[in-house]
Design a protein around this motif. Sequence first.
Motif, PDB file in Angstrom:
ATOM      1  N   PRO A 121     -40.181  55.868  35.155  1.00 53.71           N
ATOM      2  CA  PRO A 121     -38.916  56.360  34.600  1.00 53.71           C
ATOM      3  C   PRO A 121     -38.645  55.909  33.168  1.00 53.71           C
ATOM      4  O   PRO A 121     -37.670  56.365  32.558  1.00 53.71           O
ATOM      5  CB  PRO A 121     -37.877  55.748  35.546  1.00 53.71           C
ATOM      6  CG  PRO A 121     -38.501  54.462  35.990  1.00 53.71           C
ATOM      7  CD  PRO A 121     -39.985  54.743  36.092  1.00 53.71           C
ATOM      8  N   ARG A 122     -39.475  55.039  32.620  1.00 48.47           N
ATOM      9  CA  ARG A 122     -39.208  54.530  31.279  1.00 48.47           C
ATOM     10  C   ARG A 122     -39.363  55.633  30.223  1.00 48.47           C
ATOM     11  O   ARG A 122     -40.213  56.516  30.372  1.00 48.47           O
ATOM     12  CB  ARG A 122     -40.165  53.384  30.952  1.00 48.47           C
ATOM     13  CG  ARG A 122     -39.955  52.131  31.787  1.00 48.47           C
ATOM     14  CD  ARG A 122     -41.018  51.095  31.468  1.00 48.47           C
ATOM     15  NE  ARG A 122     -42.365  51.587  31.783  1.00 48.47           N
ATOM     16  CZ  ARG A 122     -43.487  50.973  31.434  1.00 48.47           C
ATOM     17  NH1 ARG A 122     -43.435  49.854  30.726  1.00 48.47           N
ATOM     18  NH2 ARG A 122     -44.663  51.483  31.776  1.00 48.47           N
ATOM     19  N   PRO A 123     -38.555  55.603  29.179  1.00 42.71           N
ATOM     20  CA  PRO A 123     -38.730  56.582  28.100  1.00 42.71           C
ATOM     21  C   PRO A 123     -40.070  56.390  27.402  1.00 42.71           C
ATOM     22  O   PRO A 123     -40.656  55.305  27.422  1.00 42.71           O
ATOM     23  CB  PRO A 123     -37.560  56.283  27.150  1.00 42.71           C
ATOM     24  CG  PRO A 123     -37.169  54.875  27.447  1.00 42.71           C
ATOM     25  CD  PRO A 123     -37.460  54.657  28.909  1.00 42.71           C
ATOM     26  N   LEU A 124     -40.544  57.459  26.766  1.00 46.13           N
ATOM     27  CA  LEU A 124     -41.846  57.439  26.103  1.00 46.13           C
ATOM     28  C   LEU A 124     -41.724  56.948  24.663  1.00 46.13           C
ATOM     29  O   LEU A 124     -40.708  57.139  24.004  1.00 46.13           O
ATOM     30  CB  LEU A 124     -42.464  58.839  26.091  1.00 46.13           C
ATOM     31  CG  LEU A 124     -42.643  59.558  27.423  1.00 46.13           C
ATOM     32  CD1 LEU A 124     -43.322  60.909  27.191  1.00 46.13           C
ATOM     33  CD2 LEU A 124     -43.421  58.727  28.405  1.00 46.13           C
ATOM     34  N   ALA A 125     -42.789  56.342  24.184  1.00 49.51           N
ATOM     35  CA  ALA A 125     -42.925  55.971  22.777  1.00 49.51           C
ATOM     36  C   ALA A 125     -44.404  55.985  22.440  1.00 49.51           C
ATOM     37  O   ALA A 125     -45.254  55.797  23.315  1.00 49.51           O
ATOM     38  CB  ALA A 125     -42.322  54.591  22.504  1.00 49.51           C
ATOM     39  N   ILE A 126     -44.712  56.215  21.169  1.00 42.39           N
ATOM     40  CA  ILE A 126     -46.094  56.209  20.694  1.00 42.39           C
ATOM     41  C   ILE A 126     -46.231  55.135  19.630  1.00 42.39           C
ATOM     42  O   ILE A 126     -45.412  55.050  18.706  1.00 42.39           O
ATOM     43  CB  ILE A 126     -46.492  57.582  20.123  1.00 42.39           C
ATOM     44  CG1 ILE A 126     -46.484  58.646  21.217  1.00 42.39           C
ATOM     45  CG2 ILE A 126     -47.868  57.515  19.463  1.00 42.39           C
ATOM     46  CD1 ILE A 126     -46.699  60.059  20.704  1.00 42.39           C
ATOM     47  N   ALA A 127     -47.241  54.305  19.769  1.00 39.38           N
ATOM     48  CA  ALA A 127     -47.577  53.310  18.747  1.00 39.38           C
ATOM     49  C   ALA A 127     -48.816  53.806  18.016  1.00 39.38           C
ATOM     50  O   ALA A 127     -49.914  53.818  18.584  1.00 39.38           O
ATOM     51  CB  ALA A 127     -47.825  51.946  19.378  1.00 39.38           C
ATOM     52  N   LEU A 128     -48.635  54.227  16.791  1.00 37.28           N
ATOM     53  CA  LEU A 128     -49.725  54.762  15.976  1.00 37.28           C
ATOM     54  C   LEU A 128     -50.126  53.674  14.989  1.00 37.28           C
ATOM     55  O   LEU A 128     -49.469  53.465  13.966  1.00 37.28           O
ATOM     56  CB  LEU A 128     -49.275  56.032  15.257  1.00 37.28           C
ATOM     57  CG  LEU A 128     -50.349  56.875  14.564  1.00 37.28           C
ATOM     58  CD1 LEU A 128     -51.435  57.278  15.544  1.00 37.28           C
ATOM     59  CD2 LEU A 128     -49.707  58.108  13.954  1.00 37.28           C
ATOM     60  N   MET A 129     -51.201  52.963  15.322  1.00 33.63           N
ATOM     61  CA  MET A 129     -51.619  51.785  14.574  1.00 33.63           C
ATOM     62  C   MET A 129     -52.895  52.089  13.790  1.00 33.63           C
ATOM     63  O   MET A 129     -53.557  53.083  14.042  1.00 33.63           O
ATOM     64  CB  MET A 129     -51.866  50.627  15.549  1.00 33.63           C
ATOM     65  CG  MET A 129     -50.668  50.327  16.437  1.00 33.63           C
ATOM     66  SD  MET A 129     -50.953  48.985  17.643  1.00 33.63           S
ATOM     67  CE  MET A 129     -52.002  49.833  18.830  1.00 33.63           C
ATOM     68  N   GLY A 130     -53.224  51.200  12.864  1.00 38.97           N
ATOM     69  CA  GLY A 130     -54.461  51.373  12.120  1.00 38.97           C
ATOM     70  C   GLY A 130     -54.432  50.611  10.823  1.00 38.97           C
ATOM     71  O   GLY A 130     -53.370  50.170  10.359  1.00 38.97           O
ATOM     72  N   PRO A 131     -55.590  50.456  10.197  1.00 37.27           N
ATOM     73  CA  PRO A 131     -55.648  49.777   8.902  1.00 37.27           C
ATOM     74  C   PRO A 131     -55.014  50.632   7.818  1.00 37.27           C
ATOM     75  O   PRO A 131     -54.780  51.836   7.998  1.00 37.27           O
ATOM     76  CB  PRO A 131     -57.151  49.600   8.666  1.00 37.27           C
ATOM     77  CG  PRO A 131     -57.768  50.741   9.404  1.00 37.27           C
ATOM     78  CD  PRO A 131     -56.922  50.924  10.634  1.00 37.27           C
ATOM     79  N   THR A 132     -54.734  50.011   6.699  1.00 38.51           N
ATOM     80  CA  THR A 132     -54.178  50.735   5.570  1.00 38.51           C
ATOM     81  C   THR A 132     -55.102  51.875   5.139  1.00 38.51           C
ATOM     82  O   THR A 132     -56.323  51.774   5.236  1.00 38.51           O
ATOM     83  CB  THR A 132     -53.949  49.753   4.390  1.00 38.51           C
ATOM     84  OG1 THR A 132     -53.296  50.433   3.332  1.00 38.51           O
ATOM     85  CG2 THR A 132     -55.256  49.149   3.891  1.00 38.51           C
ATOM     86  N   ALA A 133     -54.509  52.982   4.705  1.00 34.44           N
ATOM     87  CA  ALA A 133     -55.229  54.161   4.199  1.00 34.44           C
ATOM     88  C   ALA A 133     -56.011  54.902   5.268  1.00 34.44           C
ATOM     89  O   ALA A 133     -56.931  55.655   4.951  1.00 34.44           O
ATOM     90  CB  ALA A 133     -56.166  53.780   3.045  1.00 34.44           C
ATOM     91  N   SER A 134     -55.648  54.732   6.540  1.00 36.64           N
ATOM     92  CA  SER A 134     -56.384  55.414   7.613  1.00 36.64           C
ATOM     93  C   SER A 134     -55.776  56.761   7.987  1.00 36.64           C
ATOM     94  O   SER A 134     -56.333  57.473   8.829  1.00 36.64           O
ATOM     95  CB  SER A 134     -56.455  54.521   8.854  1.00 36.64           C
ATOM     96  OG  SER A 134     -55.157  54.210   9.335  1.00 36.64           O
TER      97      SER A 134
END
Length: 329
Positions: free
Chosen positions: A7-20
């Motif tokens: 039941p938890r709301p959704l979230a996206i973690a869009l991670m990465g090194p600089t300039a990716s």
Amino acid sequence: MTASHDPRPLAIALMGPTASGKTALALDWAARLDAEIVSVDSALVYRGLDIGAAKPRAAERAAVPHHLIDVREPWQAYSAAEFASDARAAMDQIAARGRLPILAGGTGLYFHALLHGLSDMPEADPATRAALAEEAARRGWAALHAELAALDPQAAARIHATDAQRIQRALEVWRLSGRTISDWRLASATRPRLPFRVLKLVLAPADRAVLHARIERRFEQMLADGFLDEVRALRALPGLAAHPSPLELPAIRAVGYRQAWEHLHGAFDAAQLRDRGVFATRQLAKRQLTWLRGELDARWFDPLRDAAELEHALRLFAGARLRAPRQGV
């Protein structure tokens, strides 16, 4: 509990090194998901750090709501704990509006504080920090890193010998509490997690040479776009001009800004600025990748090769609210 019944709301973690390529993808996905972007970047929190921090342009921020950008002056402090509290509040507000938060950035400490929580380790102590800075001026940060390695090998392995800010913090925690920063982090592992169902994705070119070339092109474009004028304007701000040690401020320690500041102070010429800026940015990317490898539940994608796989992952996670890709993205 299966994901379909979570039941938890959704979230996206869009991670990465600089300039990716995180910013472009976050903007595209935000438009398709009716989402809002929460910046997870320790440079973007500062006003006036625009070109050198690759801050989203005004038109991009007008098209998609952004959070935690321009929340501090460059001479002010902003801790990971403050970030976690502010980001959590922003995510709750976004979810309450029926929208999806996209966490986009490359500051590992901020991601860790938000997704995993921080322990109740000692707060910053100006006197202890001043003493450590004085020691570093006499002995060098490499010597303090060696001291840290003897006290806390695990932390020393994570922290580069030139990363003054993190060396200082680790030794500060030890001197204030008699416990290593690794011990404090271990104690935080049992804390409640963020009440969102988070899809953790890492955007990183598989070929390191590709990332290095992107970093080089971006730094050269920043210089062409007026980066040095931006730093001149920062140097003229009363809050920075009056500061006794501006190069010790987190904002000015940001990659590119320290090098530009030193160049304008006459430490080296324009060619060396370019080379030093590119090198420092590559070192930042290396540290970011090292941290990201510790996020064992994150899925890695090459932005140049894995567009179809990224789209598939997004559809599995949030397909019901997803619109078709924009042309040319």
